[in-house]
Design a protein around this motif. Structure first.
Motif, PDB file in Angstrom:
ATOM      1  N   UNK B   8       0.488  -1.121   0.010  1.00  0.00           N
ATOM      2  CA  UNK B   8      -0.115  -0.254   0.016  1.00  0.00           C
ATOM      3  C   UNK B   8       0.777   1.182  -0.225  1.00  0.00           C
ATOM      4  N   UNK B   9       2.169   0.778   0.229  1.00  0.00           N
ATOM      5  CA  UNK B   9       2.975   2.709   0.403  1.00  0.00           C
ATOM      6  C   UNK B   9       3.118   3.477  -0.997  1.00  0.00           C
ATOM      7  N   UNK B  10       2.719   3.174  -2.274  1.00  0.00           N
ATOM      8  CA  UNK B  10       2.918   4.699  -2.741  1.00  0.00           C
ATOM      9  C   UNK B  10       1.035   4.320  -3.282  1.00  0.00           C
ATOM     10  N   UNK B  11       0.103   3.947  -3.078  1.00  0.00           N
ATOM     11  CA  UNK B  11      -1.354   4.569  -2.510  1.00  0.00           C
ATOM     12  C   UNK B  11      -1.009   5.820  -1.849  1.00  0.00           C
ATOM     13  N   UNK B  12      -0.830   4.597  -0.247  1.00  0.00           N
ATOM     14  CA  UNK B  12      -0.484   5.603   0.598  1.00  0.00           C
ATOM     15  C   UNK B  12      -0.049   6.896   0.582  1.00  0.00           C
ATOM     16  N   UNK B  13       1.035   6.785  -0.129  1.00  0.00           N
ATOM     17  CA  UNK B  13       1.385   8.418  -0.352  1.00  0.00           C
ATOM     18  C   UNK B  13       1.152   9.204  -0.739  1.00  0.00           C
ATOM     19  N   UNK B  14       0.198   8.512  -1.916  1.00  0.00           N
ATOM     20  CA  UNK B  14      -0.372   9.307  -3.161  1.00  0.00           C
ATOM     21  C   UNK B  14      -2.168  10.485  -2.094  1.00  0.00           C
ATOM     22  N   UNK B  15      -2.052   9.312  -1.500  1.00  0.00           N
ATOM     23  CA  UNK B  15      -3.482   9.712  -0.927  1.00  0.00           C
ATOM     24  C   UNK B  15      -2.932  10.743   0.493  1.00  0.00           C
ATOM     25  N   UNK B  16      -1.958  10.487   1.463  1.00  0.00           N
ATOM     26  CA  UNK B  16      -0.951  11.345   1.817  1.00  0.00           C
ATOM     27  C   UNK B  16      -0.323  12.748   1.163  1.00  0.00           C
ATOM     28  N   UNK B  17      -0.506  12.730  -0.103  1.00  0.00           N
ATOM     29  CA  UNK B  17       0.104  14.018  -1.176  1.00  0.00           C
ATOM     30  C   UNK B  17      -1.303  14.946  -0.950  1.00  0.00           C
ATOM     31  N   UNK B  18      -2.934  14.016  -1.566  1.00  0.00           N
ATOM     32  CA  UNK B  18      -3.811  14.591  -1.458  1.00  0.00           C
ATOM     33  C   UNK B  18      -4.453  15.163  -0.859  1.00  0.00           C
ATOM     34  N   UNK B  19      -3.970  14.549   0.531  1.00  0.00           N
ATOM     35  CA  UNK B  19      -4.975  14.864   1.460  1.00  0.00           C
ATOM     36  C   UNK B  19      -3.819  16.159   2.529  1.00  0.00           C
ATOM     37  N   UNK B  20      -3.162  15.960   2.423  1.00  0.00           N
ATOM     38  CA  UNK B  20      -2.214  17.370   2.335  1.00  0.00           C
ATOM     39  C   UNK B  20      -2.327  18.771   2.142  1.00  0.00           C
ATOM     40  N   UNK B  21      -2.143  18.329   0.916  1.00  0.00           N
ATOM     41  CA  UNK B  21      -2.486  19.346  -0.162  1.00  0.00           C
ATOM     42  C   UNK B  21      -3.930  20.390   0.489  1.00  0.00           C
ATOM     43  N   UNK B  22      -4.667  19.127   0.084  1.00  0.00           N
ATOM     44  CA  UNK B  22      -6.164  20.029   0.297  1.00  0.00           C
ATOM     45  C   UNK B  22      -6.211  20.133   1.827  1.00  0.00           C
TER      46      UNK B  22
END
Lengths: 311, 647
Positions: B8-22
Motif C-alpha cells: 500500500x506504500x505508493x497508494x498511501x503516499x498518493x493519498x497523503x499528498x492529496x490530503x495534505x494539499x487539501x
C-alpha cells in the motif's frame, strides 16, 4: 489416490436463475481436471464456491478435505488460484507483486519465481497495468506455482490469449507442474488445449455435469457415424445414442459404448459410415450445442424432412 | 501485515499528498493569525475539509482492491479477512497521521516563506489544529465500515449518512462547553468513534455482499445490532425533522409564545426558526386575530433590532504603503495588524482584543470606532475603515487607543484619573457624511464627567449630547425594569398545548392563556403534529416519556417532545401498538421467505422496539430474496462417467 477437491451436491442460484443443480465432482491427487461448459454454464460460480468466495445454497465443496467455506489462511497457503482474467493489482510492479507474494506465502520459492519470470521475458520493473494479457497470465501462473501449492485452481487461464501465447502458457504450465504431483482443476473454452493436458474432463451444462470421464475413456467409448440410408440401425448391448443430428439430409449419430463388431458389420452393409472417435470439441458441441431448430431456420426444415423419412 | 503495508506504500503516499494539499489549503484559508496567533476554536473550513477528506480516504482504501479488480487475488492470500481489514485500517491510520503532521507544518512553512506573521505564531496551538482535523479519522473509519457492509451501494450510503448525521452531532454535543468545544474531549470522542467503527468494520471483514444469502446470519448479532442502531438513529433523525416541520406548521397558526430568559428578557420559542429562542413579544390569542392590545399583554420588552450602519460608506483612511503589517501583541495584550481584504480588494485594519478568536474582547468591554468624520460608533469585535479605535473596559482608569495612521496602540488615562462608570450611547442626528440617517454615537462616563471620543483624545462631552444619552439610557433602564417586574410561567409546558402565565411583581396574574387547537385549521395542524409520533421508535419514545427533560424543542431529537415528561401516554401506547403491527408484518414476511427462528426472533424484537424505521430496515437488510431457495430438482447423473479409482 486421495481426493483433494470435491463438490458434493452443490446447488447455487442467483435470484430465480438456478446456476448449479447438485454438482458432484472430485479431483484426485496428481490429476489434471478440465472443467468445460458454455458461457454461463456455472464454471466460474463453481470455482468461486470452491475457493470460498461464494457460498452454496445446498451441498458443499471441499479443498484438501476442508470445507471451502471454512478455509483458514494455512489452508489457502496450500492452494494456488488464478482467477478469470488474471487480475493482479495493476498499480504494482512485477517485482512488487513477487515481493508481496513472498511476504504473504511462507512457501513461496523466490528462486523458482525469478527463473520463471526471466524465462517468460518479463521485466521486474514493469507495472502490471502495462503487461499484455499473455504476460499477465504467465505472471499469474508463475505466482501460483512458485508457492509450491498442493492444489491449483485456474479459471479460464487461456482466456483472451492468442494461439502463440496460449501455447506458451500451456507449455509453461506443463513444465512447472512436471513432477510436482499437484492436482489441477481448470476451466477452459479451448478444447484442443484440454485434450493436450487434461487427464479427466467434466462438461457442465445447465448446472449439472453431462460428462465426468477420463480422456482415455472418452476416446475409447465414443463413436460418430452417419446413417447412409434406410432406417437407423439399432445397436445392441449397452450402446446408446447420445445425440442425433440432421445435417444436409443425413443423420449423424453419436454413440456411447457401441459394439465395435456391430458397427463394422453395419458399415460393411453400407447402412452407415463410421466417422471414428469424435474430438473433444465435437463431443462438446454434440452435448451442449443448441438444440434443434438451432440458430438457422434451415435446421427446422431439415428436422421436419428427417422426421418424414423416419416415419 | 508488513507485506500488506509495503504493497500500500505508493497508494498511501498518493493519498497523503492529496490530503495534505487539501488540508493545507484549508488551513491557509483560515488565515494564519486565526490559527496560530489567537487561541483557535474549531477551524470550520479545516473541520469540513478534514471529514470530507476522511470519507474519501476511507472509501479509497476500502474499495481499492475492488476497483482494481484484484479483490479475489487479495482474498486468496493466506491471511485472515480480519488481518486484511486491519491492514487497510493501518494504511488509513498512517495516512491520517501524515495529514495531521504535514498539513499544519505545510501551512506554517508557507507563512514562513511568504508571510510575515510567523514570528507571532504559537506552535503550542498544534493540538488545537489537530482537534479540528480529528474528524478525518472518524469519517475515514465510517467510510471503511460502510464500504465493508454487505449491502447494496445505496444502502451503504444511507448507513454512512446515518452514522455521520448521528455520530458527529453527538461528538459535538458531548464536547461542547458553552458555545465552544473542548478540543481534548472533541479529539478523544472522534478518535474513539474511529476506533469503534474500525472494530465493527473488522467484524464485517469476512462477509461479502451476496443478495441471495442473508448476511445477518454471517456476522455476530452485535454487529447487526450496531448497523441497525445506526440506521434507526438516522431514520429517527429524519422523522424528527419531519416532526419538527409538522410542529412548525402547528405553531405557525398559534400566537407566538415565550418565557423569561436568563437576563429577564422575554424569549420566544418560535418553531419557524427551528426551535431556537429569539427575542420577541408575547401576544394574546386575540391579538393574533384582531391586532389590538389586550389587558396584560406584554409588548416592547426587548427590541429585536439593533442599530446597524446602513449609510453610505465612509472614505477609507490611508494606512500607508504596506498591505500587511506584522501582527503585534502589545504590552496591554491587544494586537493589531493591517490586512489585505482580498474579497473586496481593500485594506483593512484589524484590532484584536485580549480575548480569544471568538470573543476578542472580554465581557463588558466596548470598542469605540471613530470614523474619518470624527463620529464614534460602538462595536464588539473587529473594526474596519476607521481612523481611530478605542477600547473601553469597565472600571478601568484608562482607555486604549489604536491609531492606524500611526500603527500603534497606546493607553490614554481618563481625565483626572477617574474610573470608567459606563459607556453611553446617544442618538445623533445627521452627521455630514450620513445625511438622512440617524446613527448612535458613544460617550464614556467617568466618576465625575462625561467624555466624547475624538481624534484629539477624550474631550468633555457637550451638555446636549450628555442629556440625550441620559434620556436614552433612562428609557432603556425603564424597559429593563418592566421586564424584570414580569415573571412568566409555563404551568403546562407542552410543546403543542402550552399554558402561559405572566405574573407581576406582586405575584398577581396579569395574563394567562392556554394554547390549544380550537379552529379547524389548528386541529388539522395539531393532528399532523402528532402523526410523526406514531412512527417513532417506541423504545426512544418511552425513554422521553418516562424521563424528565427540558421542554419543547430542546428535547433531544431522538426523544419525542410531544410525549416528553409523561404527557400523552395514549400516544405512546398507540405507537407501541403500531410498532407491534409492524413487527407482526415483518415476522410474517420473513417466515414466508423461509427465515430461520433466530432471524425471526431478532427482527420481531428489533422492529417492535424501533417501529417504522426498524421495519423498513428489516425489509432492506433482510430481503426475502436472501432466504428464498428454489425447489431443488434432483441432480441428473452424468451421461458419460468414468468410475474413479479407489482412493
Amino acid at each position: 489416490m486421495s481426493t483433494v477437491l470435491s463438490f458434493e451436491g452443490v446447488h447455487r442460484h442467483f435470484g430465480p436463475h438456478q446456476v448449479l443443480r447438485g454438482l458432484n465432482l472430485t479431483v484426485q491427487q496428481g490429476q489434471i481436471y478440465a472443467f468445460l461448459g458454455r458461457n454461463g454454464a456455472g464454471k466460474t460460480t463453481a470455482l468461486r464456491i470452491l475457493m470460498g468466495f461464494l457460498a452454496p445454497h445446498r451441498g458443499r465443496a471441499t479443498v484438501l478435505g476442508v470445507d471451502s467455506q471454512a478455509l483458514r489462511p494455512a489452508d489457502r497457503a496450500r492452494i494456488g488460484y488464478v482467477g478469470e482474467g488474471h487480475l493482479l493489482d495493476p498499480t504494482m510492479r512485477v517485482k512488487d507483486v513477487i515481493a508481496f507474494e513472498r511476504g504473504t506465502r511462507a512457501t513461496f520459492r523466490l528462486d523458482l519465481a525469478a527463473r520463471a519470470v526471466q524465462r517468460c521475458g518479463l521485466r521486474l520493473g514493469q507495472f502490471v497495468a502495462t503487461l499484455s494479457r499473455g504476460q499477465r497470465a504467465q505472471l499469474s501462473l508463475v505466482l501460483a506455482v512458485a508457492a509450491a501449492p498442493e492444489v491449483l485452481v485456474f479459471d479460464d487461464p487461456a482466456m483472451g490469449l492468442d494461439v502463440v501465447m496460449r501455447r506458451e502458457f500451456l507449455d509453461a504450465m506443463i513444465d512447472l507442474l512436471a513432477d510436482s504431483g499437484c492436482a489441477v482443476l481448470f476451466s477452459s473454452h479451448i478444447l484442443t488445449d484440454v485434450e493436450r493436458i487434461a487427464d479427466r474432463v467434466g462438461i457442465l451444462h445447465q448446472g449439472a455435469l453431462l460428462v465426468d470421464a477420463t480422456m482415455d475413456d472418452l476416446r475409447r467409448r465414443l463413436r460418430r457415424c452417419v446413417v447412409l440410408g434406410g432406417p437407423e440401425p439399432a445397436l445392441g448391448g449397452a450402446a446408446q445414442v447420445l445425440r442425433r443430428r440432421v445435417r444436409q439430409g443425413a443423420t449423424e449419430l453419436l454413440w456411447l459404448d457401441p459394439d465395435a463388431r456391430e458397427l463394422a458389420r453395419f458399415a460393411q452393409e453400407g447402412r452407415l459410415q463410421d466417422l471414428g472417435t469424435p474430438t473433444l470439441e465435437e463431443l462438446f458441441l454434440d452435448l451442449t450445442g443448441i438444440e434443434p431448430p438451432g440458430l438457422l431456420s434451415e435446421s427446422v426444415r431439415e428436422v421436419a424432412r428427417a422426421q418424414e423419412v423416419v416415419q | 501485515m508488513k507485506a500488506l503495508l509495503m504493497r500500500d506504500l505508493s497508494f498511501a503516499a498518493l493519498l497523503t499528498l492529496l490530503g495534505t494539499v487539501a488540508l493545507a489549503i484549508a488551513l491557509a484559508q483560515e488565515h494564519f493569525q486565526e490559527v496560530w496567533v489567537f487561541e483557535p476554536s474549531r477551524l470550520q473550513m479545516t473541520f469540513h475539509t478534514a471529514w470530507a477528506a476522511g470519507l474519501v480516504l476511507g472509501v479509497a482504501v476500502a474499495l481499492r482492491d475492488r476497483w482494481n479488480g484484484a479483490l479475489d487475488y487479495i482474498r486468496h492470500r493466506p491471511l485472515s479477512p480480519a488481518v486484511l481489514q486491519v491492514g487497510r485500517l493501518t494504511t488509513a491510520s498512517l495516512v491520517l497521521v501524515a495529514w495531521w503532521v504535514l498539513a499544519p507544518a505545510g501551512a506554517w512553512l508557507a507563512e514562513l516563506v511568504g508571510g510575515s506573521l510567523v514570528s507571532a505564531g504559537r506552535l503550542d496551538h498544534w493540538p488545537l489544529v489537530f482537534a479540528s482535523m480529528a474528524p478525518a479519522a472518524s469519517a475515514a473509519a465510517l467510510a471503511m465500515l460502510a464500504a465493508r457492509l454487505p449491502l447494496a451501494w445505496w444502502l451503504r450510503a444511507v448507513v454512512a449518512a446515518a452514522l455521520l448525521l448521528v455520530g458527529f452531532p453527538l461528538c459535538e454535543q458531548f464536547a461542547a462547553v458553552g458555545d465552544r468545544h473542548d478540543p481534548v474531549v472533541f479529539t478523544g470522542l472522534h478518535l474513539g468513534l474511529a476506533v469503534l467503527l474500525g472494530a465493527v468494520s473488522v467484524a464485517f471483514g469476512h462477509v461479502e455482499r451476496d443478495p441471495d444469502r442473508s448476511w445477518t446470519r454471517r456476522v455476530p448479532a452485535w454487529a447487526t445490532a450496531f448497523v441497525l442502531a445506526a440506521g434507526v438513529a438516522g431514520g429517527t433523525l429524519l422523522l424528527s425533522w419531519f416532526g419538527t416541520g409538522a410542529l412548525r406548521n402547528f405553531a405557525a397558526v398559534l400566537p407566538v409564545i415565550g418565557r423569561v430568559g436568563e437576563r429577564h428578557e422575554l424569549l420566544a420559542f418560535d418553531a419557524r426558526h427551528q426551535g431556537r429562542s429569539q427575542r420577541a413579544y408575547i401576544l394574546d390569542a386575540e391579538h393574533h386575530r384582531t391586532g389590538a392590545m389586550a389587558e396584560g399583554e406584554i409588548t416592547d420588552v426587548v427590541r429585536l433590532e439593533r442599530p446597524r450602519f446602513r449609510g453610505p460608506e465612509l472614505e477609507a483612511p490611508q494606512f500607508g504603503p504596506r498591505l500587511w503589517s506584522p501582527l503585534r501583541i502589545d504590552r496591554h495584550g491587544f494586537a493589531n495588524c493591517l490586512l489585505l481584504d482580498s474579497d473586496r480588494w481593500t485594506r483593512r485594519f484589524h484590532v484584536f482584543g485580549r480575548g480569544d478568536r471568538v470573543t476578542p474582547f472580554h465581557s463588558g468591554v466596548r470598542l469605540v470606532l471613530v470614523g474619518a468624520d470624527g463620529f464614534a460608533s460602538g462595536s464588539e469585535s473587529a473594526v474596519a475603515r476607521h481612523s481611530m479605535v478605542w477600547a473601553v473596559e469597565p472600571e478601568a482608569r484608562e482607555v486604549f487607543c489604536f491609531d492606524p495612521s500611526r500603527d500603534e496602540v497606546r493607553a490614554v488615562p481618563m481625565p483626572d484619573g477617574q474610573r470608567i462608570v459606563a459607556v453611553l450611547e446617544q442618538e445623533q442626528g445627521d452627521p455630514p457624511a450620513l445625511a438622512g440617517w440617524k446613527v448612535p454615537s458613544w460617550l464614556v462616563r467617568g466618576e465625575t464627567g462625561v467624555f466624547a471620543f475624538t481624534r484629539d483624545g477624550l474631550v468633555p462631552a457637550e451638555a446636549k449630547a450628555v442629556e440625550a444619552a441620559e434620556l436614552r439610557q433612562a428609557a432603556r433602564r425603564e424597559r429593563g425594569e418592566r421586564a424584570r417586574q414580569q415573571t412568566i410561567e409555563f404551568p403546562v409546558a407542552d410543546v403543542l398545548t402550552p399554558t402561559v402565565r405572566v405574573l407581576d411583581a406582586a405575584g398577581a396574574v396579569r395574563f394567562e392563556h392556554a394554547y390549544a387547537p380550537r379552529t379547524a385549521l389548528e386541529r388539522t395542524a395539531y393532528a399532523m403534529g402528532l402523526a410523526p409520533s406514531l412512527l417513532r421508535s417506541p423504545l426512544l419514545q418511552l425513554g422521553a416519556h418516562l424521563l424528565a427533560d427540558d421542554v419543547h424543542f430542546e428535547v433531544s431529537v431522538f426523544g419525542d417532545p410531544v410525549v416528553a415528561e409523561g404527557r400523552r401516554s395514549w400516544l405512546v401506547f398507540a405507537n407501541c401498538v403500531v410498532s407491534g403491527m409492524f413487527a407482526a408484518i415483518t415476522r410474517r414476511r420473513l417466515r414466508r421467505a423461509g427465515a430461520d427462528a433466530g432471524t425471526l426472533r431478532f427482527w420481531s424484537v428489533a422492529v417492535a422496539l424501533t417501529g417504522l424505521v426498524g421495519a423498513l430496515l428489516s425489509e432492506w437488510f433482510e430481503a426475502s430474496r436472501a432466504w428464498r431457495v428454489p425447489e431443488a430438482s434432483p441432480a441428473p447423473e452424468p451421461r458419460i462417467f468414468t468410475v474413479r479409482e479407489a482412493g
